[in-house]
Enzyme design. Structure first.
Site, PDB file in Angstrom:
ATOM      1  N   THR A  30       6.284 -22.880 -13.867  1.00 23.26           N
ATOM      2  CA  THR A  30       7.491 -22.813 -13.031  1.00 23.26           C
ATOM      3  C   THR A  30       7.192 -22.387 -11.591  1.00 23.26           C
ATOM      4  OG1 THR A  30       7.935 -20.505 -13.659  1.00 23.26           O
ATOM      5  CG2 THR A  30       8.912 -22.246 -15.026  1.00 23.26           C
ATOM      6  N   CYS A  38      11.661  -9.142 -17.837  1.00 25.32           N
ATOM      7  CA  CYS A  38      12.502 -10.300 -17.522  1.00 25.32           C
ATOM      8  C   CYS A  38      13.131 -10.877 -18.799  1.00 25.32           C
ATOM      9  CB  CYS A  38      11.678 -11.372 -16.826  1.00 25.32           C
ATOM     10  SG  CYS A  38      12.656 -12.821 -16.337  1.00 25.32           S
ATOM     11  N   ARG A  63       6.811 -17.566  -6.385  1.00 25.74           N
ATOM     12  CA  ARG A  63       7.998 -17.037  -5.720  1.00 25.74           C
ATOM     13  C   ARG A  63       8.776 -16.128  -6.681  1.00 25.74           C
ATOM     14  NH1 ARG A  63       9.379 -22.297  -7.141  1.00 25.74           N
ATOM     15  NH2 ARG A  63      11.379 -22.554  -8.209  1.00 25.74           N
ATOM     16  N   CYS A  65      11.379 -14.356  -9.155  1.00 26.73           N
ATOM     17  CA  CYS A  65      12.369 -14.812 -10.119  1.00 26.73           C
ATOM     18  C   CYS A  65      13.761 -14.378  -9.652  1.00 26.73           C
ATOM     19  CB  CYS A  65      12.061 -14.219 -11.487  1.00 26.73           C
ATOM     20  SG  CYS A  65      13.296 -14.574 -12.756  1.00 26.73           S
ATOM     21  N   CYS A  68      15.313 -11.821 -12.905  1.00 25.75           N
ATOM     22  CA  CYS A  68      14.911 -10.415 -13.122  1.00 25.75           C
ATOM     23  C   CYS A  68      14.727  -9.656 -11.811  1.00 25.75           C
ATOM     24  CB  CYS A  68      13.631 -10.349 -13.943  1.00 25.75           C
ATOM     25  SG  CYS A  68      12.151 -10.967 -13.100  1.00 25.75           S
ATOM     26  N   TRP A 419      -4.272  27.881   1.353  1.00 28.28           N
ATOM     27  CA  TRP A 419      -3.085  27.655   0.525  1.00 28.28           C
ATOM     28  C   TRP A 419      -2.040  26.859   1.293  1.00 28.28           C
ATOM     29  CZ3 TRP A 419       2.090  28.145   0.272  1.00 28.28           C
ATOM     30  CH2 TRP A 419       2.677  28.047  -0.986  1.00 28.28           C
ATOM     31  N   TYR A 423      -0.553  23.136   0.448  1.00 31.91           N
ATOM     32  CA  TYR A 423       0.887  22.975   0.255  1.00 31.91           C
ATOM     33  C   TYR A 423       1.434  21.860   1.161  1.00 31.91           C
ATOM     34  CZ  TYR A 423       5.779  24.367  -0.367  1.00 31.91           C
ATOM     35  OH  TYR A 423       7.113  24.386  -0.663  1.00 31.91           O
ATOM     36  N   ASP A 439      -3.838  29.919  -5.853  1.00 30.29           N
ATOM     37  CA  ASP A 439      -2.432  30.252  -6.047  1.00 30.29           C
ATOM     38  C   ASP A 439      -2.267  31.235  -7.199  1.00 30.29           C
ATOM     39  OD1 ASP A 439       0.493  29.342  -5.395  1.00 30.29           O
ATOM     40  OD2 ASP A 439       0.332  29.394  -7.574  1.00 30.29           O
TER      41      ASP A 439
END
Length: 541
Positions: A30, A38, A63, A65, A68, A419, A423, A439
Site C-alpha cells: 500500500t 493500527c 506515507r 496512515c 491510525c 549536587w 540536579y 545525595d
C-alpha cells in the site's frame, strides 16, 4: 536503532499499544506506514518493513496512515538506542535549530563533522537530520489542522515553516492531500474559557498526581500555579508569550494543553517544552524493567504508576531555582523564587491572578541586587555569575554535551557544586543518566535504617541503573517524600563546601581588622557570611 523484526511483528500482529511510538510499520503493498495498534487488517509478514521512527519510513517512500494517524503517537525517547551525539542533536532539532540553520551548523554545535552526523543518524534512526526536522514540522501541522481553527497561514508559521508555498507542497507530498482537505475530519477539544487547545500524547502509565505534587511544591509564585489537578504558568519564547494550562484528558493517554497567547508563532517549541516539563517522552515500562533489577528500586517502584523526572520550562530558570534552594527548605526556596520573579520579572500585559509575571531573563539578573529580596550574598553572586555567563554566551545550555560535560561546565561557575550541577542536568537539561551520588536522601533510602552507604559504593551500585540513574533518584525521592512531597532540602556536601569558602573569606576579613588595619580596610558593604545551617532532612530542591 536496530529493530528485532520478530519482536516488532508480534507487537504489530497483536496491536500492542505498549509499543506505540517505539517503531512504525511500512506496508509494501500500500505504500503506507502505521502505528503498532493500527486497526486496519494485517498484511502478510513478507510485505512489511519496520522503521525506528516516522521520518525513516517517509525517507523510504511510505506515507502516514490516515486511519491510525502516526503523527498523533508519542515521540520516540531521544536516548532510546541512540548515541549521546544523536540524543543531543534530537534535542536541538526539537528546539527548532534546523528551522533557522543548516546541518553544518548543527554539527558544529555538537563538535562533530556534518558528514559524521548524517552517518550517525542513518545508522541509528534510519533518517537524516533534515528528514527528522521535516517530519516533526509536518506532523505537528497535522495536529493543528485537526485540533484548532487557526488559519492555514498561521499553522504554517506555528509549525516552523517559513513559506506557505513550501508548507502546502510538503503537506501534499507527505499525506497526498492538501491541508484544507485534511481538515474535513477533526477531533477538536473545547478549551475552557477560550484559548487554543491541543492534545499532547504520552506513553501510559502517567502518575499525574505525583507529578503535580512535585511541581506544585516548587511552583514559583506569580509564574506557576497548581490547583485542583491543573498546572498553569506564564511562558515566553522568542516568538510568543502568554499563559498555558495543562490537565489530563479523561480516558485518553494525552494531556490537554490550553494556551492564551498573543500569536501562535513558534507554537511547536511551546509544545516541545511542555513535553519536557512533564517528561512525556519517557517510556515508563522500559525504565521500570531496567531499574527493577535492583531489589531496593523494585520496592520503591512497587505500586507506582510509572516514574518520570519532572523537567523545567527552560534550563536557566531551573538553575536559578536550584541555587536558591541550596541549604534551605523547599518552601523557603519557593518564597525566594517568587520574590525574585516579582522584583525582576516582566509583568504580563493582561495579568490574571495568580499568574502575573514572567520569570526574569539572564540580562535582568546579571547585575541585579538580589540581597534586596532576602537572598544571601553568596547565593546572589552565584546567580549573577550564572546570569552573566548565559547572557554573554559563555554558557549555552543547548551546546552542553552529555553528563560529564554538563557537570564540568556547571561546576566551573561560582556557587555551583556537584549536587546542584547534577540536579540542573536532571531537570533542566533532561539528562536521564544524571546522578547526584552524594545525595543524602538517596543514601538514606538505600541504607534502610542501617549505616549510610559511602558515596563511592553508591556510585558503583548505580552502574546497574544506567542509563536511567536520574529516574532511580526520582523513585527514591518520591518514596521518601510520599507523606511530605514538599519536604525540606538537605544541605549537600558540595554546597557546604561552597558556603564554607565564603565563611572563610569573611573570617579572613575579620582577622585583618583585628590586626590593626581598622574598619576602613574592609571593603565597603562586606560582611561575614552567616554560619552554615546544617539541616538533616529529605532531599529534593
Amino acid at each position: 536503532m536496530e529493530l528485532d523484526p520478530h519482536t516488532c511483528w508480534r507487537a504489530f500482529a497483536a496491536r500492542d499499544r505498549r509499543f506505540d511510538g517505539r517503531f512504525v510499520t511500512g506496508v509494501l503493498t500500500t505504500g503506507i506506514y502505521c502505528r503498532p495498534a493500527c486497526p486496519a487488517p494485517r498484511p502478510r509478514p513478507r510485505n512489511v518493513r519496520f522503521f525506528a521512527c516516522a521520518a525513516a519510513a517517509e525517507e523510504a517512500g511510505f506515507r502516514p496512515c490516515l486511519r491510525c494517524r502516526p503523527e498523533a503517537a508519542p515521540g520516540t525517547p531521544a536516548w532510546l538506542g541512540t548515541s549521546a551525539t544523536v540524543s543531543r542533536a534530537l534535542r536541538l532539532i526539537g528546539d527548532g535549530h534546523l528551522d533557522a540553520h543548516g546541518v553544518d551548523d548543527l554539527a558544529a554545535r555538537l563538535g562533530v563533522g556534518a558528514r559524521h552526523l548524517r552517518r550517525l543518524f542513518d545508522q541509528q534512526l534510519g533518517a537524516s537530520p533534515v528528514a527528522i526536522a521535516r517530519t516533526r514540522r509536518v506532523h505537528f501541522a497535522r495536529r493543528l489542522l485537526d485540533q484548532t481553527d487557526l488559519p492555514i497561514t498561521e499553522i504554517a508559521l506555528a509549525s516552523g515553516f517559513n513559506s506557505l508555498r513550501r508548507f502546502n507542497h510538503t503537506m501534499r507530498d507527505t499525506f497526498r492531500r492538501p491541508p484544507r482537505a485534511l481538515r474535513r475530519e477533526r477531533g477538536r477539544i473545547a478549551p475552557e474559557g477560550g484559548g487554543l487547545a491541543l492534545r499532547v500524547p504520552y506513553r501510559p502509565p502517567l502518575d499525574w498526581p505525583a507529578l503535580l505534587a512535585f511541581l506544585g511544591a516548587r511552583a514559583i509564585p506569580g509564574v506557576e500555579h497548581v490547583e485542583r489537578g491543573v498546572y498553569r504558568r506564564t511562558f515566553r519564547t522568542p516568538g510568543a508569550s502568554g499563559t498555558l494550562e495543562v490537565r489530563p484528558v479523561p480516558c485518553e493517554p494525552a494531556l490537554a494543553l490550553t494556551l492564551d497567547l498573543e500569536r501562535p508563532a513558534e507554537l511547536i517549541q511551546v509544545v516541545e517544552r511542555v513535553t519536557r516539563l512533564f517528561d512525556l517522552g519517557a517510556d515508563p515500562a522500559l525504565i521500570r524493567r531496567q531499574l527493577a533489577r535492583d531489589p531496593r528500586l523494585a520496592r520503591a517502584l512497587a505500586g507506582r504508576r510509572g516514574v518520570r523526572v519532572p523537567g523545567a520550562w527552560e534550563p536557566f530558570e531551573l538553575a536559578v531555582r536550584a541555587i536558591l534552594g541550596q541549604q534551605v527548605s523547599v518552601a523557603a526556596a519557593r518564597t525566594l523564587a517568587g520574590r525574585v520573579a516579582e522584583q525582576f520579572g516582566e509583568p504580563l500585559p493582561a495579568a490574571r491572578a495568580p499568574l502575573a509575571r514572567q520569570f526574569p531573563t539572564p540580562a535582568a539578573l546579571a547585575d541585579a541586587d538580589l540581597t534586596r529580596v532576602g537572598v544571601t550574598r553568596a547565593r546572589a553572586e552565584a546567580i549573577r555569575g550564572l546570569a552573566r555567563a548565559v547572557r554573554d554566551g559563555a554558557l549555552e545550555f543547548a551546546r552542553l554535551g552529555g553528563v560529564p560535560e554538563c557537570i564540568a561546565r556547571l561546576t566551573a561557575l561560582p556557587g555551583v557544586g556537584e549536587w546542584t550541577a547534577h540536579y540542573i542536568a536532571m531537570r533542566g537539561l533532561g539528562e536521564p543518566d544524571a546522578f547526584p551520588a552524594g545525595d543524602l536522601g538517596v543514601r538514606r533510602a538505600l541504607a534502610d535504617g542501617g549505616p549510610l552507604p559511602a558515596t563511592a559504593d553508591l556510585a558503583r551500585r548505580a552502574e546497574t541503573w544506567r542509563p536511567w540513574r536520574a529516574y532511580a533518584v526520582m523513585a527514591l525521592w518520591t518514596e521518601s517524600n510520599a507523606s511530605n512531597p514538599g519536604g525540606p532540602d538537605e544541605p549537600h556536601d558540595d554546597e557546604r563546601r561552597d558556603a564554607t569558602r565564603h565563611r572563610d573569606a569573611g573570617r579572613e576579613r575579620r582577622q585583618t581588622v583585628r590586626a590593626g588595619l581598622g574598619r576602613e580596610a574592609r571593603p565597603r558593604g562586606a560582611r561575614p557570611a552567616p554560619p552554615v545551617r546544617r539541616r538533616h532532612a529529605v532531599s529534593g530542591t
